[in-house]
Design a protein around this motif. Structure first.
Motif, PDB file in Angstrom:
ATOM      1  N   UNK A  54      36.551  31.676  40.344  1.00 30.71           N
ATOM      2  CA  UNK A  54      36.381  33.091  39.977  1.00 30.71           C
ATOM      3  C   UNK A  54      37.090  33.449  38.687  1.00 30.71           C
ATOM      4  N   UNK A  65      36.537  38.045  33.592  1.00 28.11           N
ATOM      5  CA  UNK A  65      36.675  39.123  32.618  1.00 28.11           C
ATOM      6  C   UNK A  65      35.416  39.971  32.447  1.00 28.11           C
ATOM      7  N   UNK A 108      28.640  39.775  40.565  1.00 31.16           N
ATOM      8  CA  UNK A 108      28.573  40.714  41.684  1.00 31.16           C
ATOM      9  C   UNK A 108      29.701  40.439  42.662  1.00 31.16           C
ATOM     10  N   UNK A 109      30.387  41.493  43.108  1.00 32.50           N
ATOM     11  CA  UNK A 109      31.498  41.268  44.028  1.00 32.50           C
ATOM     12  C   UNK A 109      31.028  40.685  45.352  1.00 32.50           C
ATOM     13  N   UNK A 110      29.792  41.102  45.756  1.00 33.31           N
ATOM     14  CA  UNK A 110      29.322  40.559  47.037  1.00 33.31           C
ATOM     15  C   UNK A 110      29.020  39.078  46.911  1.00 33.31           C
ATOM     16  N   UNK A 161      32.258  37.302  47.041  1.00 29.71           N
ATOM     17  CA  UNK A 161      32.758  37.310  48.409  1.00 29.71           C
ATOM     18  C   UNK A 161      32.117  36.196  49.222  1.00 29.71           C
ATOM     19  N   UNK A 162      30.805  36.122  49.137  1.00 27.18           N
ATOM     20  CA  UNK A 162      30.097  35.092  49.899  1.00 27.18           C
ATOM     21  C   UNK A 162      30.513  33.709  49.417  1.00 27.18           C
ATOM     22  N   UNK A 216      33.411  32.751  48.027  1.00 22.77           N
ATOM     23  CA  UNK A 216      34.771  32.404  48.462  1.00 22.77           C
ATOM     24  C   UNK A 216      34.805  32.004  49.928  1.00 22.77           C
TER      25      UNK A 216
END
Lengths: 896, 69
Positions: free
Chosen positions: B16, B21, B26-28, B31-32, B34
């Motif tokens: 990540x 920067x 996309x944060x989702x 998330x998936x 990680x």
């Protein structure tokens, strides 16, 4: 709405349930049924003390503030655990072979059993853990407050400080009850660990419950949830790469260095293989714990009123949606997280404080303390109980001081950074033999100082401890010493900044001082044992063959380990050396082993000092150093073989010598007996002859005189008969031809009757009897008449031979498996070591006073009786007087 | 292999940083990613643990008496 009283009642019920679990586990462990108590599952669950209230409530708040960064706190431990083969395995192995009791003990033991290091690490741990305990108290009180606020029907806001005080008090009671119940040689607490495992399940279920409810109950499934996440403020949260790396490192370090993690990971570990299971199961636990953190945070941010504390979303979301059951479950989860952390942390800290601060102080104050009176076990336990209380008081005070305001996550990180200062000394000690005590001390002190200056003190806020001017411009205007911008490095996150500088300077000081100095002999020995723990698990010896008295060592060991444990240790050692009795030779090997046993209770440094007080200086011989420094396995192997052979030879020689001594002694005894027995037989015979002659010759005797003379003849004849009876009895017993009459009897009645028979129950008797009638209440099946004969003999002996001004006889009864041990201990001068080996032989009489009466057959008969009853009688040294132990099987089984 | 796994994990967890920067990740997705890596690491660790200590090996733990002989 949930009533406040109902909530308190639920809490109390839950705590009572935990008490019950701990109590049952403890009971089972004491009964030897360890079984599932020590399974990999319980071990893994106990590791979850890592997940405190900070995880339970704080992670959501953290996610709400800074997005995905919260996972770093769990990624670090995951990496360490799946890399267990590197370091954790070694740590656990060392912990087991060296009987390590705490992280301070590990550091102190590694660097030459230096107590200075132990003290430094202990202080560091106390300072670093206190804020964390305060954090737990805060989270419990806050969660209470949430329920109070939600109660629209208006139960009054509970006094937060009072709640915190109650929680702290309750935790202290629980920890004292189960954490310091006994001074275990392995420092393991089955009850506590099991309760922690139960709490781990509760918090996992609670968090998963809230998570599932949020994703499927509120958001309506995974896809809507993901899109809501993308639309949430979290998506635009700044991503700070420095913090990402720094926090992953910090949380990885925390696994090694947090006192509570060390306690569950190393000290409470029962089996190295459990680590293999935990290596994947614990990351899985962390994975599940953090799985729903982001969804909860996102829903909380969008559905909760603005200004709601994100740290409490786990509670407030279900509450606001009317799911009171779920909210209560979440409350219990948070409560579990907080309590389990506080319990384990205070146990770990109290062990450190008592072993590294109280005990050394006590030893110093006592001077030659190890041998004089005083029950050390009680002292240690009391020290631990007080330190548990003190730790909780400190936590409470910190909570009051900081006003319980700071966000949960920041306090947690400050704590982590503080205890992480141990990391260089710890890892250096595990992998680098050149690491020295001075280096470790230098690194620890530098790191500690930097942490205090750049993170801990500023955390109280500008103007609290450090003035605002100092924070902004540095001390005396020296700008490169500004606490949060050391060496002019600005723009770094304060936590990362402090971690970076403290770790860099700490590591640098550790290496520089280590390389500049030279490890001492003891450090080398310990260093080699730690670094090469897998190559040679057998210890190198730190003790020279000294003139230590085994009896003194035994006295000391009994005080620390308890009589049973110490006696069986000495007995085993003596047997391995091929000696009878309780006193082994004080060989270096034995001293080493004893020291390690003691270290399991009071820590390495203290154990070393205590043994040192008795043995004299500890010395490291040239051979030991060679064995350490020697890289050629050949020489080592040969010398090991030679050593084994010479050990064997010396053991045989010792046995022969003992046998020879016994024979010589016996032949002297036998000669003495022959003259003794002739004398004993002759004296009554002479008077019988004389008086019967008088009776025959003189008719002029009055009736009174005749009666008197024939009375004398009668008495003497009885004396003769008794002597001959004893001899006969003995020879029958020795040949095993005796018929025993087994019947059921109560031990207490037997002792009562024996005491009556010896006249000890009469009021004016000078011999004082001390007994614990409750413990004597045991049924047994044996030949009660014979057994009583033995008791009578021992009591009569104490009466005859105890030379104290005020003779006292103590009778102790205890159960050892399916045997009963009855100890008869008087307060006289005891039996000299030289004679201890022969008192059970026939005709041995230590004093020549004829006042003693018998012919020296009593103890010999006792021994034969006990052998026939399937038990034994032995002399118990080191009890401060003559002491005999009678061991009887509970149920007499006829020898086949 | 047991020693390589944490290194691999560290590398994957640091990914990540690369796209950080720009903020266009996309944060989702992140998330998936990680949690996916995390789950994989757990599975690998479980397989390895099984191989290093098969269920029926005798206790390899050190003798608590430390071989006092």
């Amino acid at each position: 709405m949930i009533d406040f009283n109902l909530l308190v009642a639920i809490c109390i019920l839950y705590v009572a349930f935990l008490f019950l679990v701990a109590f049952i586990a403890e009971r089972r462990a004491n009964a030897g049924q360890v079984g599932w108590l020590r399974s990999p599952l319980v071990y893994t669950l106990s590791l979850s003390v890592y997940c405190t209230a900070w995880t339970f409530y704080g992670a959501v708040g953290y996610a709400a503030r800074s997005g995905l960064e919260f996972v770093t706190i769990y990624l670090g431990p995951t990496l360490v655990l799946i890399g267990w083969w590197w370091a954790l395995r070694k740590l656990v192995r060392i912990g087991k072979t060296q009987r390590i009791t705490s992280i301070a003990d590990l550091i102190s033991s590694r660097y030459g059993k230096s107590n200075t290091l132990g003290v430094i690490v202990t202080l560091l741990a106390v300072v670093g853990t206190t804020p964390y305990i305060a954090l737990q108290l805060q989270s419990v009180t806050l969660s209470f407050a949430v329920f109070a606020r939600a109660g629209a029907d208006g139960w009054p806001m509970p006094d937060l400080n009072a709640t915190a005080l109650w929680v702290a008090g309750g935790l202290a009671v629980f920890t004292v009850l189960f954490g310091t119940r006994n001074l275990d040689t392995n420092e393991q607490h089955h009850g506590v660990v099991t309760a922690i495992a139960v709490e781990a399940v509760v918090k996992l279920v609670a968090l998963l419950g809230v998570g599932l409810f949020v994703v499927w109950g509120v958001a309506g499934g995974i896809d809507p949830m993901l899109s809501r996440i993308s639309d949430s403020p979290l998506a635009t949260a700044p991503f700070n790469g420095g913090r990402w790396v720094g926090l992953t490192f910090l949380s990885a370090a925390a696994i090694f260095t947090l006192p509570r993690m060390f306690q569950v990971l190393v000290v409470e570990n029962a089996d190295e293989r459990h680590l293999a299971t935990a290596s994947w199961a614990f990351p899985l636990y962390l994975f599940l714990m953090s799985l729903f953190v982001v969804p909860i945070a996102v829903i909380g941010l969008s559905d909760m009123p603005a200004g709601a504390n994100p740290d409490l979303f786990v509670l407030t979301i279900p509450l606001s949606l009317g799911k009171e059951g779920l909210a209560t479950l979440a409350f219990l989860g948070g409560f579990s997280s907080a309590t389990s952390m506080v319990i384990v942390a205070s146990i770990a800290l109290s062990t450190m404080v008592s072993n590294h601060i109280v005990m050394p102080l006590w030893l110093r104050l006592q001077g030659q303390g190890a041998t004089v009176s005083g029950d050390v076990r009680k002292l240690v336990l009391r020290a631990r109980r007080i330190s548990i209380g003190a730790v909780l008081v400190l936590g409470y005070l910190y909570y009051r001081l900081t006003g319980g305001s700071a966000a949960l996550a920041s306090i947690g990180l400050i704590s982590f950074a503080g205890v992480a200062q141990v990391l260089p000394a710890l890892l250096g000690g595990l992998f680098w033999r050149g690491a020295t005590r001075r280096g470790a001390a230098a690194g620890l002190l530098v790191g500690f100082a930097v942490w205090l200056y750049s993170l801990f003190l500023p955390s109280f806020g500008a103007g609290a401890v450090l003035s605002a001017d100092l924070l902004a411009n540095g001390p005396a205007g020296v700008s490169w010493l500004r606490p949060q911008a050391l060496f002019g490095v600005t723009g770094m996150d304060p936590v990362v900044h402090a971690v970076f500088w403290s770790m860099v300077l700490n590591t640098f000081a550790f290496f520089a001082v280590s390389l500049g100095g030279f490890p001492g002999p003891m450090e080398r020995l310990q260093g080699a044992q730690f670094v090469n723990v897998f190559e040679h698990s057998s210890a190198a010896r730190g003790w020279a063959h000294g003139g230590a008295e085994a009896e003194d060592l035994m006295m000391m060991a009994q005080r620390i380990l308890g009589p049973d444990e110490a006696q069986s240790l000495f007995l085993r050692a003596a047997q391995e050396q091929g000696k009878g009795g309780y006193l082994p030779e004080t060989t270096p090997a034995f001293l080493e082993r004893l020291e390690r046993e003691l270290a399991g209770s009071v820590g390495a440094a203290t154990a070393h000092a205590m043994v040192g007080q008795i043995v004299g200086r500890s010395s490291v011989s040239v051979e030991d150093l060679m064995a350490v420094a020697d890289e050629t396995a050949q020489i080592l192997e040969t010398s090991v073989r030679l050593e084994a052979q010479s050990e064997e030879l010396s053991r045989t020689a010792r046995q022969l010598q003992e046998a020879n001594e016994k024979l010589t002694e016996l032949s002297v005894q036998k000669d003495a007996f022959l003259s003794q027995i002739s004398h004993e037989l002759r004296t009554p015979m002479t008077s019988i002859r004389a008086f019967s002659e008088i009776l025959m010759d003189a008719d002029a005797l009055s009736g009174g005189e005749r009666g008197k003379y024939s009375g004398i003849i009668h008495d003497e004849a009885i004396r003769l008969t008794r002597l001959l009876d004893d001899l006969l009895d003995l020879s029958v017993l020795e040949r095993g031809q005796v018929t025993l009459d087994a019947q059921e009897g109560n031990l207490r009645e037997l002792i009562d009757r024996a005491l009556t028979a010896t006249g000890a129950t009469e009021g004016d008797d000078p011999l004082i009897i001390r007994r614990d009638r409750a413990s004597e209440n045991m049924q047994l099946v044996t030949d009660t008449d014979r057994l009583r004969q033995v008791f009578i003999n021992l009591i009569a002996n104490a009466r005859k031979y105890c030379d104290a001004a005020q003779p006292v006889l103590r009778i102790d009864v205890r159960r050892q498996g399916d045997m009963i041990a009855v100890d008869f201990v008087d307060n006289g001068s005891g039996i000299p070591k030289k004679s201890q080996a022969i008192i059970f032989e026939k005709f041995s009489r230590l004093s020549d006073q004829s006042s003693a009466g018998g012919a020296g057959l009593g103890l010999a008969i006792c021994r034969e009786i006990m052998a026939n009853l399937g038990g034994s009688i032995s002399y118990l040294p080191g009890q401060g007087g003559a002491a005999f132990r009678v061991r009887i099987p509970l149920v007499y089984a006829k020898a086949a | 292999m047991a020693r390589l796994l944490p290194v691999l994990g560290l590398l994957l967890f640091l990914v990540p940083l690369l796209g950080g920067r720009g903020g266009n990740a996309q944060i989702s997705t992140l998330l998936v990613y990680l949690f996916g890596v995390w789950a994989l690491l757990i599975v690998f660790a479980a397989i390895l643990a099984r191989q290093l200590y098969p269920a029926d090996t005798p206790d390899q733990g050190a003798d608590p008496d430390g071989g006092g002989e």
